[in-house]
Design an enzyme around this catalytic site. Structure first.
Site, mmCIF file in Angstrom:
data_model
loop_
_atom_site.group_PDB
_atom_site.id
_atom_site.type_symbol
_atom_site.label_atom_id
_atom_site.label_comp_id
_atom_site.label_asym_id
_atom_site.label_seq_id
_atom_site.Cartn_x
_atom_site.Cartn_y
_atom_site.Cartn_z
ATOM 1 N N SER A 288 0.639 -1.106 -0.017
ATOM 2 C CA SER A 288 -0.088 0.023 -0.107
ATOM 3 C C SER A 288 0.812 1.322 0.048
ATOM 4 O O SER A 288 0.112 2.434 -0.053
ATOM 5 C CB SER A 288 -0.810 0.118 1.166
ATOM 6 O OG SER A 288 -2.091 -1.058 0.871
ATOM 7 N N MET A 289 2.173 1.145 -0.001
ATOM 8 C CA MET A 289 2.914 2.320 -0.296
ATOM 9 C C MET A 289 2.597 2.893 -1.856
ATOM 10 O O MET A 289 2.722 4.271 -1.949
ATOM 11 C CB MET A 289 4.510 2.155 -0.070
ATOM 12 C CG MET A 289 4.694 1.914 1.263
ATOM 13 S SD MET A 289 6.856 2.128 1.696
ATOM 14 C CE MET A 289 7.314 1.008 0.153
#
Length: 398
Positions: A121-122
């Site tokens: 999810s970066m």
């Protein structure tokens, strides 16, 4: 199967010809397989290149400090060293930039300076930053309804939601982020993105989405008024990416390449995983090198560096903080696809499951990148210990 730390013997996952241990398609992101898979995504999933272009490489100057023995706390709150914590928390790569210079850089578990590592999810923060560029150019207005850009969503839970609601994950759309439930909405994302096959033995009457937009169109319900509360839901980022593609006529990998990656002076081209419709998985399918993640973090620390609008960065650092916001960030907030550590430092964080993190702190002028392969999707004790270590690093470099 149990995972292994860097100090343990490495099992022969995908080693040999033929490999002694072949990656299972259904569980490649689970231990111990993820320790190999997160660095080799292009070998088992379809991907689209995020081209670095033919331009310069931004050379990172070095002012190295040996932080291996820095006293920190482990996940149980007991004294250890930074090297010990990195081993305990299944680290693949760790980078510290101080004033834009490399202060500390370590690789583990077979990772090297050219290895592309899955961001999980970066990727949301990468996508959100390019979104901010398009907002600054006047192509998107966050105050307008989502359906102004994607009219197909008028029959979904996003009807009546603004673009800003989606940016801040405050729409009221019902979406389950239960990672361990293969039938949850996020479990269906695994199938829609092509990350996973339909689970064997699944109910033949269950209708699995064939690609991401089909899944989005099937999310009809809301559980609260739009804007009432934050709830972390990965699908919001994919809605943003479809807006970006609609207003520009370009696919997400091309947008990230042209608007961000080529301007960063990266070492390597990055890539996104893509679904059966060729859509790049904006919420977690981005892959890049340790140093290039650091360059991205430094760009944000430099208030956008003339690439991302400075007023977008400033707005991103101002969220609605509440008590017990998140188990590992109790004073945190979420804004424009970034986490905010607390209302005092207003440090920004990019975070992904299994231990991915970019920590961006204006007070100490540091960027810290940690790429990991935890055995579990999340581990609050590991996350808390890592943030404490980041503060210890900042103090040591001050």
């Amino acid at each position: 199967m149990d995972s292994y730390r860097n100090s343990d013997p490495r099992p022969p996952i995908m080693q040999g010809s033929p490999p002694a241990m072949v990656l299972p398609k259904l569980d490649w992101d689970r231990p111990p397989w993820n320790r190999w898979a997160f660095q080799h995504v292009r070998e088992f999933l379809p991907t689209a290149e995020v081209w670095r272009g033919n331009g310069h490489r931004h050379r990172l100057e070095r002012a190295e400090v040996d932080l291996d023995g820095l006293p920190v706390e482990d996940s149980g709150g007991q004294p250890t060293t930074l090297a010990g914590l990195l081993d305990e928390t299944y680290t693949d790569g760790f980078l510290v930039l101080k004033d834009g210079k490399v202060a500390y850089e370590r690789y583990f578990n077979g990772m090297g300076e050219r290895s592309l590592h899955l961001s999980q999810s970066m990727a949301k923060s990468v996508t959100g930053s390019v979104f901010g560029i398009l907002v600054g150019r006047g192509l998107i207005d966050p105050a307008r309804p989502v359906t102004d850009y994607l009219p197909e969503l008028s029959v979904t839970g996003w009807a009546g939601a603004s673009v800003q609601h989606v940016l801040d994950m405050t729409s009221g759309v019902r979406f389950s982020e239960a990672y361990t439930d293969r039938y949850s909405d996020i479990g269906q994302v695994d199938v829609a993105t092509g990350w996973k096959p339909v689970p064997p033995g699944s109910d033949p009457a269950f209708r699995w989405p064939s690609h991401m937009f089909e899944l989005i169109l099937g999310l009809k319900e809301t559980i609260r008024p739009h804007g009432a509360a934050f709830e972390y839901r990965s699908i919001e980022t994919d809605v943003l990416a479809f807006i970006m593609e609609r207003v520009t006529g370009k696919r997400l990998p091309q947008l990230v390449s042209e608007e961000l990656w080529q301007k960063l002076g990266t070492d390597e081209s990055a890539c996104f995983t893509v679904d059966s419709a060729g859509y790049a998985v904006a919420d977690g399918g981005f892959n890049a090198t340790l140093r290039d993640y650091g360059r991205f973090g430094q760009l944000i620390l430099d208030n956008g560096g003339g690439v991302v609008p400075a007023d977008w960065i400033e707005a991103t650092r101002n969220g609605r903080h509440g008590p017990d916001f998140n188990p590992s960030l109790p004073e945190g907030s979420y804004r424009n696809q970034f986490w905010i550590e607390d209302p005092r430092s207003r440090a920004l964080m990019c975070r992904g499951v299994f231990g991915q993190m970019i920590h961006i702190d204006w007070n100490s002028r540091t960027v810290v990148v940690k790429l990991s392969t935890y055995p579990d999707f999340s581990n609050v004790a590991y996350s808390v210990a890592t943030v404490k270590a980041v503060r210890a690093i900042a103090a040591a470099l001050d």
